[in-house]
Design a protein around this motif. Structure first.
Motif, PDB file in Angstrom:
ATOM      1  N   CYS A  98     -15.985 -15.804 -41.595  1.00  0.00           N
ATOM      2  CA  CYS A  98     -16.927 -15.607 -42.706  1.00  0.00           C
ATOM      3  C   CYS A  98     -16.766 -14.309 -43.495  1.00  0.00           C
ATOM      4  O   CYS A  98     -17.387 -14.190 -44.563  1.00  0.00           O
ATOM      5  CB  CYS A  98     -18.359 -15.665 -42.182  1.00  0.00           C
ATOM      6  N   PHE A 100     -22.435 -13.584 -46.542  1.00  0.00           N
ATOM      7  CA  PHE A 100     -21.504 -13.797 -45.435  1.00  0.00           C
ATOM      8  C   PHE A 100     -21.596 -12.672 -44.400  1.00  0.00           C
ATOM      9  O   PHE A 100     -21.962 -11.535 -44.726  1.00  0.00           O
ATOM     10  CB  PHE A 100     -20.067 -13.870 -45.952  1.00  0.00           C
ATOM     11  N   SER A 143     -24.718 -16.791 -43.536  1.00  0.00           N
ATOM     12  CA  SER A 143     -24.132 -16.960 -42.205  1.00  0.00           C
ATOM     13  C   SER A 143     -25.259 -16.981 -41.180  1.00  0.00           C
ATOM     14  O   SER A 143     -26.086 -16.067 -41.123  1.00  0.00           O
ATOM     15  CB  SER A 143     -23.158 -15.816 -41.903  1.00  0.00           C
TER      16      SER A 143
END
Length: 205
Positions: free
Chosen positions: A120, A113, A21
């Motif tokens: 996410c 994530f 992410s």
């Protein structure tokens, strides 16, 4: 695909490529214009893996800064809606973007994530009901769609990597997924090598 990390530490020394992410890489792409770079062992992970940053909310054109979103509705199939205007629903665009991203992940052996994110987060994401109450039972819409298209891809919420044992297990899973056990490599030898690498990274300034 998306934004690569720098080559600090030498790309040849890294174990494999992982998607991350993008806010976790210190990039100001969160809804509030901030980042999440300090909530996980970013420097250690960047020495272990080649990291490729992805932000689905930016990817679907929501911009920075942007109105925040949350999960709402059925906990088993929540929708990603605007906090200020629940009629504004981003679910289908996030899922569609995830399906497009999944086709670009052939060289990626794991995914880190952002925790608790409605797009996410892997687990424990707040899902709100019609009365405004929430339960931490959700998975981010984008994360769920990526993993549905890439079953078996090692994935982890970033903050859990602050635990050394979790980092080792994730690294082991990533290298195994990337084919690190080919050519007769013994699993025990692979684990020992990864434990040594993690220990070495932990000692690095």
């Amino acid at each position: 695909m998306a934004n690569d990390t720098s080559d600090r530490g030498g790309p040849a020394s890294r174990l494999a490529t992982v998607a991350v992410s993008e806010c976790l890489l210190g990039r100001a792409v969160r809804w509030d214009g901030d980042d999440n770079g300090d909530v996980w062992p970013r420097e250690a992970v960047a020495r272990l893996f080649h990291c490729v940053g992805l932000c689905p909310e930016v990817g679907i054109g929501m911009g920075v800064p942007r109105p925040p979103i949350q999960l709402a509705g059925d906990p088993d199939a929540p929708r990603a809606v605007s906090v200020d205007d629940p009629a504004t629903d981003h679910t289908d665009r996030l899922a569609g973007y995830a399906r497009r991203v999944a086709t670009t992940l052939d060289g990626v052996a794991g995914y880190v994530f952002a925790d608790r994110s409605p797009s996410c987060g892997l687990a424990g994401v707040k899902v709100y009901d019609a009365a405004g109450r929430y339960r931490r039972v959700g998975r981010g819409v984008y994360a769920a769609a990526v993993l549905a298209d890439r079953p078996g891809l090692p994935a982890v919420d970033a903050e859990t990597l602050n635990c050394r044992d979790v980092l080792i297990e994730f690294a082991f899973a990533v290298v195994a997924y990337a084919g690190g056990c080919r050519g007769g490599t013994d699993m025990a030898d692979l684990r020992a090598t990864i434990e040594q690498r993690v220990a070495s990274v932990a000692r690095s300034p």
